[in-house]
Design a protein around this motif. Structure first.
Motif, PDB file in Angstrom:
ATOM      1  N   ALA A  33       0.832  -1.209   0.000  1.00 25.47           N
ATOM      2  CA  ALA A  33       0.000   0.000   0.000  1.00 25.47           C
ATOM      3  C   ALA A  33       0.863   1.255   0.000  1.00 25.47           C
ATOM      4  CB  ALA A  33      -0.935  -0.008   1.209  1.00 25.47           C
ATOM      5  N   ASP A  34       1.938   1.259   0.797  1.00 22.47           N
ATOM      6  CA  ASP A  34       2.864   2.390   0.807  1.00 22.47           C
ATOM      7  C   ASP A  34       3.547   2.555  -0.553  1.00 22.47           C
ATOM      8  OD1 ASP A  34       2.716   3.837   3.112  1.00 22.47           O
ATOM      9  OD2 ASP A  34       4.386   2.849   4.131  1.00 22.47           O
ATOM     10  N   PHE A  35       3.945   1.441  -1.141  1.00 25.49           N
ATOM     11  CA  PHE A  35       4.624   1.470  -2.437  1.00 25.49           C
ATOM     12  C   PHE A  35       3.689   2.015  -3.515  1.00 25.49           C
ATOM     13  CE2 PHE A  35       6.240  -1.087  -6.218  1.00 25.49           C
ATOM     14  CZ  PHE A  35       7.330  -0.277  -6.438  1.00 25.49           C
ATOM     15  N   ALA A  36       2.455   1.516  -3.544  1.00 26.31           N
ATOM     16  CA  ALA A  36       1.493   1.970  -4.547  1.00 26.31           C
ATOM     17  C   ALA A  36       1.216   3.462  -4.392  1.00 26.31           C
ATOM     18  CB  ALA A  36       0.200   1.171  -4.438  1.00 26.31           C
ATOM     19  N   TYR A  45       2.654   3.442 -11.947  1.00 26.35           N
ATOM     20  CA  TYR A  45       1.788   2.311 -11.619  1.00 26.35           C
ATOM     21  C   TYR A  45       2.612   1.283 -10.852  1.00 26.35           C
ATOM     22  CZ  TYR A  45      -2.706   2.847 -14.082  1.00 26.35           C
ATOM     23  OH  TYR A  45      -3.970   3.225 -14.461  1.00 26.35           O
ATOM     24  N   ALA A  46       2.060   0.774  -9.771  1.00 23.87           N
ATOM     25  CA  ALA A  46       2.733  -0.250  -8.974  1.00 23.87           C
ATOM     26  C   ALA A  46       1.930  -1.540  -9.017  1.00 23.87           C
ATOM     27  CB  ALA A  46       2.895   0.218  -7.537  1.00 23.87           C
ATOM     28  N   THR A  58       7.892   3.522 -13.293  1.00 23.72           N
ATOM     29  CA  THR A  58       8.232   4.731 -12.537  1.00 23.72           C
ATOM     30  C   THR A  58       8.531   5.933 -13.428  1.00 23.72           C
ATOM     31  OG1 THR A  58      10.489   3.878 -12.333  1.00 23.72           O
ATOM     32  CG2 THR A  58       9.007   3.534 -10.469  1.00 23.72           C
ATOM     33  N   ASN A  59       8.234   5.811 -14.723  1.00 24.15           N
ATOM     34  CA  ASN A  59       8.273   6.973 -15.622  1.00 24.15           C
ATOM     35  C   ASN A  59       9.633   7.656 -15.681  1.00 24.15           C
ATOM     36  OD1 ASN A  59       5.401   6.676 -15.957  1.00 24.15           O
ATOM     37  ND2 ASN A  59       5.114   7.776 -14.041  1.00 24.15           N
TER      38      ASN A  59
END
Length: 254
Positions: A33-36, A45-46, A58-59
């Motif tokens: 959840a933290d990563f997303a 997008y994760a 990660t663009n």
């Protein structure tokens, strides 16, 4: 693409004694959840992947941005994470580079590897404004055909079979990465493909599993931009009964 691995996670789960499975699942869910959230704040997008290994578009964010996530994990969790980053013409090739670079820093189970950051480039963001293609798939009338009709176990297995068939086909045929994201939804990160490629993917899944998919596709400078366009195109599929929508209005019927 970025690959995030929890450092020395296997040994940690049994030290100083075997930890409760529910506690491990809770940690993994919180970390994802933290990563997303972190990636989403930067229009990426994760995907949870295997939870102890997570991936993201990660663009082309700079090294410091990735390191800030490592710092966040160190401050909030009893574990640390290492990150590998790769940039290439296709998602599979990019994630392959990220994997190789991270593997070169040491084993994921090694006590000597802590917060490794592996990119292979001095400045991974330099001139990196490539467009990304996102495809958002879901099952046609999943509620009517599965949720309201089938045993929940069988409904889940049906969606998983369709997901596996789709992900395998997209990886083998188009060097794309597809992830189940909940419910009956699958999101794929792809190179520059035309509508016929997605029409073939939908047909392949239908023939192999009997599950009918529909898909919205869009391109953008960030995963968020492309993904939002894909979700809007998917709504057109639902409204019109078409199976593929997006890509400058090109559509395909079932």
């Amino acid at each position: 693409m970025a690959l995030v691995q929890i450092d020395e996670y296997g040994p940690w789960t049994v030290t100083p004694s075997v930890r409760r499975e529910t506690d491990l699942q809770s940690l993994q869910a919180d970390l994802y959840a933290d990563f997303a959230s972190f990636v989403g704040e930067r229009d990426g997008y994760a995907f949870y992947n295997r939870f102890d290994n997570m991936v993201a578009v990660t663009n082309g964010r700079d090294a410091e941005s990735h390191r800030r996530f490592q710092q966040r994990v160190r401050n909030r969790y009893p574990v640390t994470v290492s990150v590998g980053v790769g940039r290439a013409a296709t998602p599979v090739a990019a994630l392959g580079l990220a994997s190789e670079r991270l593997q070169a820093t040491g084993s994921a189970q090694s006590a000597d590897r802590r917060e490794a950051f592996a990119t292979g480039e001095t400045n991974p963001v330099a001139n990196a404004r490539e467009r990304v293609t996102v495809a958002h798939f879901d099952v046609v009338d999943a509620t009517g055909s599965l949720t309201d009709r089938e045993n929940a176990v069988d409904a889940t297995l049906a969606v998983r079979r369709a997901t596996l068939e789709l992900a395998t086909h997209l990886r083998d045929a188009h060097d794309s990465i597809a992830h189940f994201v909940g419910g009956d939804n699958v999101i794929a990160v792809c190179p520059d493909l035309d509508a016929s490629a997605f029409d073939r993917a939908v047909s392949r899944v239908r023939e192999a599993t009997g599950i009918e998919l529909q898909v919205g596709v869009s391109r953008g400078e960030t995963a968020h931009e492309a993904g939002h366009g894909a979700k809007e195109a998917l709504e057109v599929c639902r409204e019109t009964g078409t199976r593929v929508q997006g890509l400058d209005g090109v559509s395909a019927d079932d």
